[in-house]
Design a protein around this motif. Structure first.
Motif, short mmCIF file in Angstrom:
data_model
loop_
_atom_site.label_atom_id
_atom_site.label_comp_id
_atom_site.label_asym_id
_atom_site.label_seq_id
_atom_site.Cartn_x
_atom_site.Cartn_y
_atom_site.Cartn_z
N UNK A 66 -8.91 7.96 -1.88
CA UNK A 66 -9.41 6.92 -2.78
C UNK A 66 -8.33 5.89 -3.12
N UNK A 67 -7.61 5.49 -2.09
CA UNK A 67 -6.57 4.47 -2.23
C UNK A 67 -7.24 3.09 -2.21
N UNK A 68 -7.30 2.44 -3.33
CA UNK A 68 -7.97 1.14 -3.44
C UNK A 68 -7.23 0.03 -2.72
N UNK A 69 -5.95 0.26 -2.41
CA UNK A 69 -5.16 -0.77 -1.74
C UNK A 69 -5.64 -1.05 -0.33
N UNK A 70 -6.38 -0.10 0.27
CA UNK A 70 -6.92 -0.33 1.61
C UNK A 70 -7.79 -1.58 1.61
N UNK A 71 -8.51 -1.80 0.52
CA UNK A 71 -9.36 -2.98 0.39
C UNK A 71 -8.66 -4.11 -0.35
N UNK A 72 -7.92 -3.77 -1.40
CA UNK A 72 -7.30 -4.80 -2.25
C UNK A 72 -6.31 -5.69 -1.50
N UNK A 73 -5.66 -5.13 -0.49
CA UNK A 73 -4.64 -5.88 0.24
C UNK A 73 -5.24 -7.10 0.94
N UNK A 74 -6.56 -7.03 1.26
CA UNK A 74 -7.23 -8.14 1.93
C UNK A 74 -7.79 -9.16 0.95
N UNK A 75 -7.85 -8.82 -0.34
CA UNK A 75 -8.41 -9.71 -1.34
C UNK A 75 -7.39 -10.73 -1.83
N UNK A 76 -6.12 -10.46 -1.61
CA UNK A 76 -5.05 -11.35 -2.04
C UNK A 76 -4.64 -12.22 -0.84
N UNK A 77 -4.87 -13.53 -0.92
CA UNK A 77 -4.65 -14.42 0.22
C UNK A 77 -3.23 -14.40 0.74
N UNK A 87 0.62 -12.21 5.11
CA UNK A 87 1.83 -11.41 5.34
C UNK A 87 1.49 -10.14 6.12
N UNK A 88 0.34 -9.56 5.82
CA UNK A 88 -0.07 -8.34 6.52
C UNK A 88 -0.34 -8.63 7.99
N UNK A 89 -0.99 -9.76 8.29
CA UNK A 89 -1.24 -10.13 9.68
C UNK A 89 0.07 -10.37 10.43
N UNK A 90 1.02 -11.02 9.77
CA UNK A 90 2.33 -11.25 10.39
C UNK A 90 3.05 -9.93 10.65
N UNK A 91 2.97 -9.02 9.68
CA UNK A 91 3.61 -7.72 9.84
C UNK A 91 3.00 -6.95 10.99
N UNK A 92 1.66 -6.97 11.09
CA UNK A 92 0.98 -6.22 12.13
C UNK A 92 1.32 -6.71 13.53
N UNK A 93 1.43 -8.05 13.69
CA UNK A 93 1.65 -8.62 15.02
C UNK A 93 3.13 -8.80 15.34
N UNK A 152 7.71 -7.40 0.61
CA UNK A 152 6.86 -7.88 -0.48
C UNK A 152 5.55 -7.11 -0.60
N UNK A 153 5.00 -6.70 0.54
CA UNK A 153 3.73 -5.95 0.52
C UNK A 153 3.92 -4.57 -0.10
N UNK A 154 5.03 -3.91 0.23
CA UNK A 154 5.26 -2.56 -0.27
C UNK A 154 5.55 -2.53 -1.77
N UNK A 155 5.89 -3.68 -2.32
CA UNK A 155 6.10 -3.77 -3.77
C UNK A 155 4.77 -3.85 -4.53
N UNK A 156 3.69 -4.22 -3.81
CA UNK A 156 2.40 -4.42 -4.46
C UNK A 156 1.35 -3.39 -4.05
N UNK A 157 1.49 -2.86 -2.82
CA UNK A 157 0.45 -1.97 -2.29
C UNK A 157 1.06 -0.67 -1.77
#
Length: 307
Positions: free
Chosen positions: A63-74, A79-85, A183-188
Motif C-alpha cells: 500500500x505504498x501510495x508513492x507508486x501513484x503519487x510520483x506521477x501526480x507531481x509534474x 525527473x522520473x522519466x529522465x532517471x529511467x532512461x 530529489x526524487x528519493x527525498x520525496x518518494x
C-alpha cells in the motif's frame, strides 16, 4: 543496544548479499552473451520490465501510495522519466554491453570507478577543492584501471578499445544514475523510484528489442541464467540493498558493495575459467580501495544502489 546491534548485523548481511548477487548476475550475463548468443537488448528488456514490474507490484501490495503519487507531481514526473532512461537504462545497457565485449569481472571493476567521478563532479559543481582522500582515490583509480586493462604492460590493451570505452561509459552512467534520483528519493519511497526507473527503462529498450522476441540458443542453462538475472540478480538485490540502507545508512551500505566486483571476479575465474593475472588483481584492489577511501569523507552521493 541489542536491537541496534542486531539491525546493524542484518543490514551488513543484506548489503553484502545484494552486492554478491549483482556480481553473480554479471557473470550470468556473460554466459548468456558469449555462450548462448543472447542479445544485450533482449536481456535488458526482460530484466528491467520483469524486475521493475515485480517491485511495483510489491510496493502496491504494501500500500505504498508513492507508486501513484510520483506521477501526480509534474516536476517529479519529468525527473522520473529522465532517471529511467538516462540513469537506469543507460547504466544497465553500458554495463552489460561491456560484459559482452570483455568479461563480467573487468566490466564490474571498471564501473566501480564511478564514486571517483561523483567526487570530482560534486567538487566542481559546488566550487570546492578536492581533499587529500579524493586526490588519493583518483590516483588509485587511474593506476588500478591502467593495470587492469594492460596487465601491467603499458604498450598494449588487455581488452578491446570498445570494451574499455563501454566500461568507462558504464562508470559515467553509474555516476549519473546515482545523482539523478536524489530529489526524487527525498520525496518518494525508494522502492517506487527504483521500480518505476527499471520499468521505464524496460519500456524504452523494448522499442529496440521486444521481450517476446527472444534470440540466441535456448536450453535449461539459458533459462536458468535468465531467471537468475531477473529475480536473483535484480529484484532481490535491489530490495535487500534498500533495506540495508534503511538499517545501516547509505554510506556503510555503499562501502559493502565492494563485494560485487570481488564476487564477479571470483565466479568468472572459477566457473567461466577467466584468466586473471597478478597485475589484474592489484588493479582491481586499487579501484575497490577508492570506495573505502572516499567513505572517510562524508558526501551526499548515496542515492540508490548498484546495478
Amino acid at each position: 543496544m541489542a536491537i541496534e546491534t542486531n539491525n546493524t548485523r542484518k543490514g551488513i548481511i543484506m548489503a553484502v548479499v545484494a552486492a554478491t548477487l549483482w556480481g553473480i548476475s554479471g557473470t550470468c550475463g556473460q554466459f548468456l552473451f558469449q555462450q548462448r548468443e543472447i542479445s544485450v537488448e533482449w536481456l535488458m528488456s526482460v530484466r528491467m520490465l520483469g524486475a521493475g514490474g515485480l517491485l511495483l507490484v510489491f510496493a502496491l501490495a504494501k500500500k505504498d501510495k508513492d507508486v501513484r503519487n510520483i506521477w501526480l507531481d509534474k516536476p517529479s514526473r519529468s525527473k522520473l522519466l529522465m532517471f529511467g532512461i538516462f540513469g537506469m537504462l543507460t547504466v544497465q545497457y553500458t554495463y552489460f554491453a561491456a560484459i559482452k565485449f570483455s568479461n563480467a569481472a573487468t566490466a564490474t571493476i571498471l564501473q566501480f570507478s564511478a564514486p571517483v567521478m561523483i567526487a570530482i563532479y560534486l567538487a566542481i559543481r559546488h566550487g570546492q577543492r578536492l581533499v587529500k582522500q579524493e586526490y588519493l582515490a583518483i590516483s588509485l583509480a587511474v593506476l588500478g584501471t591502467i593495470l587492469l586493462v594492460t596487465h601491467g604492460n603499458l604498450g598494449a590493451l588487455n581488452i578491446s578499445s570498445l570494451a574499455f570505452g563501454l566500461g568507462m561509459a558504464s562508470a559515467v552512467s553509474l555516476a549519473t544514475y546515482t545523482l539523478l534520483p536524489v530529489p526524487l528519493l527525498k520525496k518518494f519511497s525508494a522502492v517506487s523510484v527504483i521500480g518505476w526507473g527499471l520499468f521505464i527503462g524496460g519500456v524504452a529498450i523494448s522499442l529496440v528489442k521486444a521481450p517476446w522476441r527472444p534470440d540466441g540458443i535456448w536450453d535449461i542453462y539459458t533459462y536458468a541464467n535468465t531467471l537468475f538475472v531477473v529475480i536473483f540478480g535484480t529484484l532481490f538485490p535491489f530490495y535487500l540493498y534498500l533495506q540495508a540502507v534503511h538499517l545501516i545508512g547509505g554510506q556503510k551500505a555503499s562501502v559493502l558493495t565492494s563485494a560485487e566486483p570481488l564476487s564477479a571476479t571470483l565466479i568468472s575465474v572459477v566457473i567461466l575459467g577467466l584468466s586473471f593475472k597478478f597485475m589484474d588483481w592489484i588493479g582491481a584492489l586499487l579501484i575497490i580501495a577508492t570506495v573505502f577511501i572516499l567513505s572517510m569523507k562524508k558526501t551526499n552521493t548515496s542515492a540508490g544502489a548498484s546495478i
